[in-house]
Structure formats: C-alpha cells, structure tokens
Design an enzyme around this catalytic site. Structure first.
Site, mmCIF file in Angstrom:
data_model
loop_
_atom_site.group_PDB
_atom_site.id
_atom_site.type_symbol
_atom_site.label_atom_id
_atom_site.label_comp_id
_atom_site.label_asym_id
_atom_site.label_seq_id
_atom_site.Cartn_x
_atom_site.Cartn_y
_atom_site.Cartn_z
ATOM 1 N N HIS A 213 6.413 9.215 -2.231
ATOM 2 C CA HIS A 213 7.617 8.890 -3.125
ATOM 3 C C HIS A 213 7.401 9.438 -4.248
ATOM 4 O O HIS A 213 8.484 10.443 -4.868
ATOM 5 C CB HIS A 213 7.590 7.348 -3.428
ATOM 6 C CG HIS A 213 9.014 6.791 -4.439
ATOM 7 N ND1 HIS A 213 9.128 5.623 -4.683
ATOM 8 C CD2 HIS A 213 9.999 7.677 -4.858
ATOM 9 C CE1 HIS A 213 10.045 5.500 -5.455
ATOM 10 N NE2 HIS A 213 10.819 6.644 -5.231
ATOM 11 N N HIS B 171 3.804 5.149 -1.589
ATOM 12 C CA HIS B 171 3.843 5.553 -2.978
ATOM 13 C C HIS B 171 3.622 7.160 -3.367
ATOM 14 O O HIS B 171 4.506 7.672 -4.231
ATOM 15 C CB HIS B 171 2.477 4.876 -3.844
ATOM 16 C CG HIS B 171 2.869 3.286 -3.957
ATOM 17 N ND1 HIS B 171 3.975 2.773 -4.636
ATOM 18 C CD2 HIS B 171 2.096 2.332 -3.825
ATOM 19 C CE1 HIS B 171 3.931 1.591 -4.475
ATOM 20 N NE2 HIS B 171 2.732 1.102 -3.983
ATOM 21 N N HIS C 240 0.500 1.984 3.256
ATOM 22 C CA HIS C 240 1.209 1.579 1.768
ATOM 23 C C HIS C 240 1.147 2.697 0.711
ATOM 24 O O HIS C 240 1.921 2.942 0.114
ATOM 25 C CB HIS C 240 0.552 0.333 1.447
ATOM 26 C CG HIS C 240 1.138 -0.397 0.159
ATOM 27 N ND1 HIS C 240 1.964 -1.302 0.179
ATOM 28 C CD2 HIS C 240 0.750 -0.204 -1.119
ATOM 29 C CE1 HIS C 240 2.184 -1.899 -0.861
ATOM 30 N NE2 HIS C 240 1.679 -0.908 -2.029
ATOM 31 N N GLU C 241 -0.088 2.951 0.271
ATOM 32 C CA GLU C 241 -0.500 4.000 -0.571
ATOM 33 C C GLU C 241 0.061 5.391 -0.571
ATOM 34 O O GLU C 241 0.262 5.918 -1.566
ATOM 35 C CB GLU C 241 -2.001 4.080 -0.929
ATOM 36 C CG GLU C 241 -2.639 2.766 -1.351
ATOM 37 C CD GLU C 241 -1.797 2.051 -2.385
ATOM 38 O OE1 GLU C 241 -1.493 2.687 -3.488
ATOM 39 O OE2 GLU C 241 -2.015 0.789 -2.732
#
Length: 601
Positions: free
Chosen positions: A392, A389, A385-386
């Site tokens: 991105h 980020h 998940h992190e």
C-alpha cells in the site's frame, strides 16, 4: 540470539535509508538549518504567490527529511531496544518532532489569513503551486477550527502537557505494574507479564488461563483509581483542545482530521448492535466446541479447535503468501518478490528487538517490515498482513508527491486485511486436512470477533465516556467499570459469564489514550472484506479499482478513496456484507460441530 549474531540476509537493509551515520548526522544538521529558515518565513505569506511557494516547498522538504531521520533512528532502536546509542538517537528525533511542531505551527493560521479568492487565483495561475491545491483546500476546509498564530503556537506548546495522561499510563503499564506468579494445572509456577498474558490466554490449560486472568485484572483493580484519573485526564484534555478549536466535542475533532462524518462512527455501532445475535451464536459455538458447561472471559482466546502442529519455514511462508495473492496480478506478485529478495524485512527475533510486527518506512525509499517470525500459521498471516501495508505504501509513494503519499489511518488496515482474506480463502480452497480447515475457519472467526465486535465495543465505550466529559461530568473508577461491564454483557450475550474482573479491562487498553482511534479497525476490516469478496468473485475491473485505491495516498478523502472500489463506508452495506462473511464461516463450523456430534451419538 544477540543482534550481531543475526545473519545479514535475515535483516532489513537500513543502509537504503542511510549508508552510514555520518550522513544521518549531516541531515540532522541540515534539518536544524531548514527549521531556522522556516521560522524566518513567518509573516511573509501575504507577499504573494512566490512567498507562498517558497514556504510550502520548504515545509514539504523539511517534513520529508524529518521523516527519513525519524524512521531510521527508531528502526535502529527497534533492532535492539537495549542499545544505548540508538536509544539516544531515537530520543533526539523525539525532540526534533516537538521542535518541528512548534516551528511549523504558524503556517496554517497564516494561510487562513489570506484572502480565499486571491489564494485560489494564485493556485490557478502559478503552475508551481498546482501541486499544493489539495493541501491548501484541506486547510481551508478546517478554517473555522484554526485559531490565530499566537493561540495556535500556545496550544502547540500546551500539547506537550496534554500528553501527560498518556505518558503516565504508558509508564505505569510498561514499567511499573508487576504481577504475582501464577500456577498451571500441574501446579508449576509461571511468570505473568503483560507480554506473556496473551500467550496464556491462548493456552489449552484452562487453570493457567483462569489464574492469569484473575491475577492480571486483580492488579489493575488495585490501581483502578489512579488509572481512572489518567483516563479522565486524557478525556478532559481531548475535550479541551476540541472545544478550543471550535468543535462540539472530541469525537467530532478526531473524525474531522480524516474528513470522516460522525455518522460513520454512529452507523458502525448501530449496525453492529443489530447483528449481535450472530455474535451470540459464535459464543454458543465456542462454548460447545470447548466442551464447557460455563464459558468465561478467560475462554475467549483459546482456539476452539485443535491447532495444527505444522511449522512453516520462512521460504515456505513467502511462497504461500505469494500464491494466495495471485488474484491481485503479476505486477503485485513481482513487488512482493522484490521485497522478499531485497531485504525489506527484518525476519527473526533477537535479544532486545521490539516485539510484534509492523510496516514502516520513509518516502523516497522502499517500505520496511519488522517481524518476529517463529513459523506458525499465525506468522504466515502476519507476513501477508504486513506486506499488505508495505505494498500500500509502495503504491502511494510511487503515485503521489510527499504531502499526499501518506494514507490516513481510516484506510490503513484495508490492504493488510484484504491480503489476509485472500490468504485464508486460498488456504481453505487448497486444504484437504480437516484439522487445518477447522483451524483456519476458527482463526478467521476470531479475527472477526476481535476486530469487528471487540473494537466496536471499545468504540461505544469511548463514545459514552467522552460524552459524559463533554457535558461536564466526571469519570470515576466505579463509573468506568460499570459502563464497561454493561457493554461486555451486551456484546457477548447470555452464554458468556462476564466475570467481574473484566470490568477493569478498560484500564489496560493503550489505544484509549488516542481517543476515537479504535473504530477505524472495525471500519477498515469491513471495507477490506467487502473488497476481497469482490476480488474473489472476479468482479470486472475490481483489481484495477483496488490498485487505484492503493495508489491514492491522501490525495482524496478516505471515504472517497474507498468509493473507487464501490465501497461506501457512510452506509451500512459494507458492514452488513462483512458480517455476512462472518456468518458464512460460522455456518460451516456449526455444521462441522453438528456432524461430529451426530457421529459420536
């Protein structure tokens, strides 16, 4: 473990931001000088293109430098929040932030005083101004909502006062509220805090869950009048600032900051309400799998199936995540490896370290990830998940200038959730352990429930309560509780006992103090599921389109960025498609339950 006992290779390398604190202090002094220089530029924009370029260049440089200072100070503070030196450094950057808001408050009103035709000609004819074209268009788009410089400066100063309800809630929730001791099924006493509550809710010990639930909400009930005053005050300030800026209400202003039509918010709620029967099936299955005659609100977070005992080393977690994200291409995997090898990540817990996980960073260097890794499967998902980020941010930073690199909150959860969807698909494809497979499906269903349904319920609560305030009404504790309990019953259905304590849940949700924020978790989740489904199906060109999205920053409106991947969040389709995936996994777990039941019969 104390911070200084951490192995260096397990910590993030903040030296990539500032090699030492002398350089940090020098930049802080430079920023102070730049702010003085920027203040002197007020009133000069009408002097022509050169004056406009000078102001915009300094504005961009100033904000970029402030971001670097702010991120460094706060990440140092997050390493050990008890460290007085970094507490002070973090506090000083908060003061910088307030000063920056005041010093720059004149810019937008003064730009709007310029003749639009003249401004367009200057941008078209002066190459140095081209890079500010989108930035200027975004300001002009909001022209009807920006006041003259004196009023904007006054509102900027009043903005500090407007934070009072939020500050009161934060102080109460983080420092003042205390909870009684509770007992588990063995009669052993347990300490209850806001932090331990979640772990208790996930416990297999139902007595512990029940006691934690009743004790926690019992305390919020005692202070419900105080907390309703804080909630009402926050809704009032949001309504005031919205109407002062000529918006119909706070929702319209909040969504307009990201160029999101109000219809997107309303469409989310309408579509989710239409698909509530799927949620009711999930609730019924949860009740059956837990073997309960009655399902209560304290039974919502415990895994429906047996939790695998397996632990994953961080090295294993990195390989699992990298393998799962192979559909995104070798270049994406290479970036992941770069982050793993070059200390982008602060991995393990230590005394005083900020809890949870996040990705953050400053333009001009690589992103950073904070973890508190313990080796559970959930921690593996957190890593995926992190890093979603982080990558991105990496793509946006490397494709956009500073002003356009930061992506909007509306799309912030897309890359992270897309990574999780790819991870669970890969794990399910490779899993031969029936216990692990059931757990994985349970994990993803709970993600859906917590993000799509729960956040939409929160969004509807905000919509209803802020509408009352916008129309001149008052919010009381009794009214807030009645509204919340009614919504809870509607979203969970008849198979769930909506215990009276759950009526006070609104009183402990920090995100409600950033109005109309939570809906973006649901829309972002839906968009991510739509994109990951396309990637997993091998849709032609989707990976390239997705990387275009990742590289877009804020150079386009969020709705248009997602359209690069053929996902239109102004329509119901992506939400429907996400819920189809939810239903697909629900069908599989229902079949597992039926098979097990038939075998036992």
């Amino acid at each position: 473990m104390k911070r200084q006992e951490q192995r260096v290779e397990n910590t993030w390398r903040l030296e990539d931001l500032y090699e030492n604190e002398v350089l940090f202090s020098q930049d802080a002094e430079k920023l102070d000088t730049w702010m003085e220089q920027f203040a002197e530029l007020q009133g000069t924009l009408q002097d022509g293109a050169e004056a406009l370029e000078k102001a915009l260049n300094l504005y961009e440089e100033m904000n970029q430098l402030f971001e670097k200072l702010y991120v460094y100070a706060n990440q140092r503070n997050h390493e050990d929040t008890a460290n007085a030196k970094y507490q002070k450094m973090s506090g000083e950057t908060q003061i910088m932030a307030a000063k920056m808001n005041q010093v720059t408050s004149w810019l937008e009103p003064e730009i709007l005083m310029l003749d639009e035709g003249t401004l367009k000609n200057e941008v078209d004819q002066v190459p140095e101004l081209k890079k500010y074209d989108w930035f200027l268009k975004q300001i002009i788009r909001k022209k009807a909502h920006i006041l003259d410089p004196e009023k904007e400066e006054l509102l900027a100063k009043a903005g500090e006062l407007a934070q009072t309800p939020s500050n009161v809630f934060a102080m109460f929730n983080n420092a003042d509220i205390t909870f009684p001791e509770i007992t588990d099924e063995e009669g052993e006493k347990k300490k209850l805090t806001v932090g331990t509550y979640i772990s208790y809710m996930e416990s297999r010990d139902r007595t512990l869950r029940k006691h934690a639930f009743k004790a926690l909400y019992g305390e919020y009930r005692q202070y419900s009048n105080t907390l309703s005053a804080a909630y009402y005050g926050n809704a009032k300030q949001a309504d005031f600032f919205a109407k002062e800026h000529r918006y119909a209400n706070a929702m319209e202003e909040a969504l307009d900051s990201n160029s999101i039509p109000v219809e997107v918010y309303q469409n989310l709620i309408a579509t989710m309400k239409k698909r509530l029967p799927v949620m009711y099936r999930y609730v019924a299955l949860r009740k059956k799998l837990l073997g309960l005659e009655e399902l209560h609100m304290y039974d919502v977070y415990v895994p429906m199936v047996e939790t695998p005992e397996k632990k994953y080393s961080f090295e294993e977690a990195k390989e699992i995540v990298k393998q799962a994200l192979a559909p995104l291409g070798e270049d994406y995997q290479a970036l992941l490896q770069e982050g793993f090898d070059n200390r982008w990540i602060d991995i393990y817990e230590n005394e005083g370290k900020r809890t949870g996980a996040y990705s953050w960073g400053a333009y001009g260097t690589h992103p950073y990830v904070l973890l508190n890794y313990h080796g559970s499967l959930n921690d593996v998902f957190t890593l995926a998940h992190e890093m979603g980020h982080a990558l991105h941010s990496w793509h946006s930073d490397h494709s956009q200038t500073y002003l356009y690199a930061g992506y909007k909150i509306f799309v912030a959860e897309v890359a992270s959730t897309c990574n999780e969807a790819l991870l669970i698909s890969d794990l399910l494809k490779r899993s031969s352990d029936p216990v692990e497979r059931k757990y994985l499906i349970n994990y993803f269903l709970d993600q859906f429930k917590g993000t799509m349904y729960r956040q939409t319920m929160f969004a509807e609560f905000e919509m209803l309560t802020h509408d009352i305030v916008s129309k001149g009404g008052v919010l009381t504790a009794d009214q807030l509780c009645e509204l919340y309990l009614t919504l809870n019953k509607k979203y969970f259905g008849e198979e769930m006992i909506s215990d009276p304590e759950i009526a006070y849940e609104w009183a402990r949700i920090p995100h409600f103090y950033t109005p109309f924020y939570v809906y973006q978790y649901a829309t972002g989740f839906a968009a991510a599921i739509a994109i990951s489904s396309k990637i997993l199906k091998g849709e032609e060109g989707i990976v390239e389109k997705y990387k275009q999205f990742l590289s877009g920053g804020s150079s386009m409106d969020p709705i248009d960025l997602l359209k690069l991947c053929d996902v239109d969040m102004s329509a119901a389709q992506p939400i429907e498609e996400a819920l189809d995936v939810f239903e697909k996994y629900l069908n599989e777990l229902e079949k597992v339950y039926k098979t097990c039941k038939d075998d036992n019969d």
